[in-house]
Motif scaffolding. Structure first.
Motif, PDB file in Angstrom:
ATOM      1  N   ILE A  26      13.540  46.163  57.269  1.00  0.00           N
ATOM      2  CA  ILE A  26      13.875  47.541  57.616  1.00  0.00           C
ATOM      3  C   ILE A  26      15.105  47.989  56.836  1.00  0.00           C
ATOM      4  N   TYR A  27      16.119  47.143  56.808  1.00  0.00           N
ATOM      5  CA  TYR A  27      17.371  47.488  56.137  1.00  0.00           C
ATOM      6  C   TYR A  27      17.140  47.774  54.655  1.00  0.00           C
ATOM      7  N   ASN A  28      16.393  46.909  54.013  1.00  0.00           N
ATOM      8  CA  ASN A  28      16.153  47.091  52.580  1.00  0.00           C
ATOM      9  C   ASN A  28      15.322  48.331  52.300  1.00  0.00           C
ATOM     10  N   LYS A  29      14.404  48.645  53.187  1.00  0.00           N
ATOM     11  CA  LYS A  29      13.539  49.809  52.979  1.00  0.00           C
ATOM     12  C   LYS A  29      14.339  51.100  53.021  1.00  0.00           C
ATOM     13  N   PHE A  30      15.302  51.197  53.932  1.00  0.00           N
ATOM     14  CA  PHE A  30      16.068  52.427  54.085  1.00  0.00           C
ATOM     15  C   PHE A  30      17.388  52.398  53.308  1.00  0.00           C
ATOM     16  N   GLN A  31      18.109  51.277  53.352  1.00  0.00           N
ATOM     17  CA  GLN A  31      19.461  51.201  52.776  1.00  0.00           C
ATOM     18  C   GLN A  31      19.452  50.547  51.403  1.00  0.00           C
ATOM     19  N   GLY A  32      19.197  49.260  51.384  1.00  0.00           N
ATOM     20  CA  GLY A  32      19.282  48.482  50.157  1.00  0.00           C
ATOM     21  C   GLY A  32      19.769  47.094  50.484  1.00  0.00           C
ATOM     22  N   ASP A  33      20.497  46.453  49.576  1.00  0.00           N
ATOM     23  CA  ASP A  33      20.940  45.083  49.807  1.00  0.00           C
ATOM     24  C   ASP A  33      22.155  45.006  50.715  1.00  0.00           C
ATOM     25  N   GLU A  80      25.929  47.435  52.381  1.00  0.00           N
ATOM     26  CA  GLU A  80      26.447  48.734  52.803  1.00  0.00           C
ATOM     27  C   GLU A  80      26.966  49.582  51.645  1.00  0.00           C
ATOM     28  N   PHE A  81      27.112  48.997  50.477  1.00  0.00           N
ATOM     29  CA  PHE A  81      27.794  49.688  49.390  1.00  0.00           C
ATOM     30  C   PHE A  81      26.875  50.038  48.222  1.00  0.00           C
ATOM     31  N   VAL A  82      25.566  49.924  48.466  1.00  0.00           N
ATOM     32  CA  VAL A  82      24.568  50.415  47.508  1.00  0.00           C
ATOM     33  C   VAL A  82      23.451  51.106  48.281  1.00  0.00           C
ATOM     34  N   ILE A  83      22.917  52.152  47.715  1.00  0.00           N
ATOM     35  CA  ILE A  83      21.789  52.859  48.334  1.00  0.00           C
ATOM     36  C   ILE A  83      20.614  52.800  47.368  1.00  0.00           C
ATOM     37  N   THR A  84      19.601  52.018  47.721  1.00  0.00           N
ATOM     38  CA  THR A  84      18.411  51.932  46.872  1.00  0.00           C
ATOM     39  C   THR A  84      17.146  52.263  47.643  1.00  0.00           C
ATOM     40  N   GLY A  85      17.293  52.582  48.946  1.00  0.00           N
ATOM     41  CA  GLY A  85      16.128  52.854  49.772  1.00  0.00           C
ATOM     42  C   GLY A  85      15.970  54.317  50.134  1.00  0.00           C
ATOM     43  N   SER A  99      28.275  59.042  65.370  1.00  0.00           N
ATOM     44  CA  SER A  99      29.316  58.052  65.086  1.00  0.00           C
ATOM     45  C   SER A  99      29.111  57.471  63.692  1.00  0.00           C
ATOM     46  N   SER A 100      30.007  57.857  62.776  1.00  0.00           N
ATOM     47  CA  SER A 100      30.007  57.283  61.425  1.00  0.00           C
ATOM     48  C   SER A 100      28.700  57.489  60.673  1.00  0.00           C
ATOM     49  N   MET A 101      28.288  58.750  60.549  1.00  0.00           N
ATOM     50  CA  MET A 101      27.135  59.042  59.704  1.00  0.00           C
ATOM     51  C   MET A 101      27.260  60.420  59.095  1.00  0.00           C
ATOM     52  N   VAL A 102      26.997  60.488  57.806  1.00  0.00           N
ATOM     53  CA  VAL A 102      27.080  61.751  57.085  1.00  0.00           C
ATOM     54  C   VAL A 102      25.785  62.542  57.241  1.00  0.00           C
ATOM     55  N   ASP A 103      25.836  63.807  56.849  1.00  0.00           N
ATOM     56  CA  ASP A 103      24.645  64.653  56.832  1.00  0.00           C
ATOM     57  C   ASP A 103      24.012  64.695  55.448  1.00  0.00           C
ATOM     58  N   ASP A 104      24.735  64.219  54.428  1.00  0.00           N
ATOM     59  CA  ASP A 104      24.218  64.214  53.067  1.00  0.00           C
ATOM     60  C   ASP A 104      24.639  62.919  52.381  1.00  0.00           C
ATOM     61  N   ILE A 105      23.649  62.171  51.926  1.00  0.00           N
ATOM     62  CA  ILE A 105      23.927  60.853  51.379  1.00  0.00           C
ATOM     63  C   ILE A 105      24.752  60.923  50.101  1.00  0.00           C
ATOM     64  N   ASP A 106      24.705  62.053  49.403  1.00  0.00           N
ATOM     65  CA  ASP A 106      25.476  62.169  48.171  1.00  0.00           C
ATOM     66  C   ASP A 106      26.978  62.056  48.436  1.00  0.00           C
ATOM     67  N   ASP A 107      27.428  62.567  49.582  1.00  0.00           N
ATOM     68  CA  ASP A 107      28.842  62.429  49.950  1.00  0.00           C
ATOM     69  C   ASP A 107      29.201  60.962  50.144  1.00  0.00           C
ATOM     70  N   TYR A 108      28.272  60.225  50.715  1.00  0.00           N
ATOM     71  CA  TYR A 108      28.488  58.800  50.981  1.00  0.00           C
ATOM     72  C   TYR A 108      28.561  58.008  49.678  1.00  0.00           C
TER      73      TYR A 108
END
Length: 303
Positions: free
Chosen positions: A208-215, A217-222, A134-143
């Motif tokens: 946890i969120y910052n470690k994997f995602q970032g600040d 939903e619209f930036v990926i720094t983790g 549900s609502s997840m890509v297989d490649d983060i570059d697409d996201y």
């Protein structure tokens, strides 16, 4: 039991909060997103499926570090390095399955939970009857490409430049920046307002969120910036439903491609819905889910 809460003790000594709603011979285990989010948007799943004429025992839990479950001391680098990994959380799903006595079951995961569904199906697929990404890509570059397109659509060039400046300077608490993020959240995450998931206090684990995602939903720094699973989709041999919201942060075209690459999969989209499409448009979301489960149960899925 229609309602049952159970605290399970993991082999590592930590405790997880789990809850089962509904009853029936069909078992569905639901994984929340975030990472570091909570189980909340699954709370009415059994009732929603019953509205679709399907009796399902739905079990959901808060992953380690999340809301009702234990939170390790992530300030200890040894603890963080051991737990804040893909391998830990996918193996946690398997341990939960074992300790709750589930087998031949359905596994659904939203967003970050969709990462875990992909990895679990590849590693432990023999225990699954069906999988729902549900609502997840297989490649983060697409996201990230889709996020750039969203922001260019939503903001004038000067405002977009301001957001990028804040991000480059790590100024995420900037009030103007946060208003921009709120605009994006209302357009692509929770289109149904006020959001069912809003609280007077914050309940997500930002470590946890910052470690994997970032600040946000619209930036990926983790760590999710390294998420590339396309080459492994063919390893998932269980019936699979890929479901995205029509107006969400994840690119719908990627969901369609994933369904084509997974050996036995279908793609569905929930209209008038964002990332949390099980809330934005529950009747359609759960109709898709119930139809999928029925077809798998009747051995008619994708035939």
């Amino acid at each position: 039991m229609k309602q049952q809460t159970k605290i399970i003790t993991l082999d590592n000594g930590y405790h997880l909060w789990t809850h089962t709603s509904g009853e029936g011979k069909i078992n569905l285990l639901a994984l929340h997103g975030g990472p570091g989010g909570t189980h909340e948007y699954w709370e009415d799943s059994a009732d929603q499926l019953k509205k679709q004429g399907l009796d399902v025992a739905v079990t959901y839990y808060d992953q380690l570090g999340s809301w009702y479950s234990d939170t390790p001391d992530f300030s200890d680098p040894k603890v963080a390095d051991k737990i804040l990994t893909y391998d830990y959380y996918v193996d946690e799903v398997e341990e939960v399955r074992q300790k709750l006595g589930l087998d031949d079951f359905y596994l659904i995961g939203q967003s970050w939970g969709g990462v875990l569904v992909q990895l679990y199906a590849q590693k432990y697929g023999d225990h699954l009857k069906g999988a729902i990404i549900s609502s997840m890509v297989d490649d983060i570059d697409d996201y990230t490409k889709h996020l750039d397109e969203i922001r260019e659509k939503e903001f004038a060039p000067d405002e977009l430049a301001f957001m990028k400046k804040c991000e480059a300077e790590n100024d995420y608490d900037n009030e103007r920046y946060q208003k921009d993020v709120d605009q994006l959240n209302k357009g692509y995450i929770d289109r149904k307002q006020p959001s069912k998931l809003e609280h007077l206090i914050g309940v997500s684990n930002t470590d946890i969120y910052n470690k994997f995602q970032g600040d946000n939903e619209f930036v990926i720094t983790g760590k999710l910036g390294e998420w590339h699973n396309t080459d492994h989709l063919s390893e998932n041999h269980v019936p699979t439903l890929v479901t995205f919201g029509e107006h969400e942060s994840m690119p719908v075209e990627t969901g369609k491609r994933m369904a084509e690459m997974i050996p036995n999969a279908k793609f569905v989209s929930t209209p008038n819905a964002g990332h949390h499409h099980m809330i934005d448009n529950a009747p359609v979301y759960y109709d898709h889910l119930a139809t999928f489960i029925r077809e798998v149960e009747n051995d008619t899925f994708n035939k």
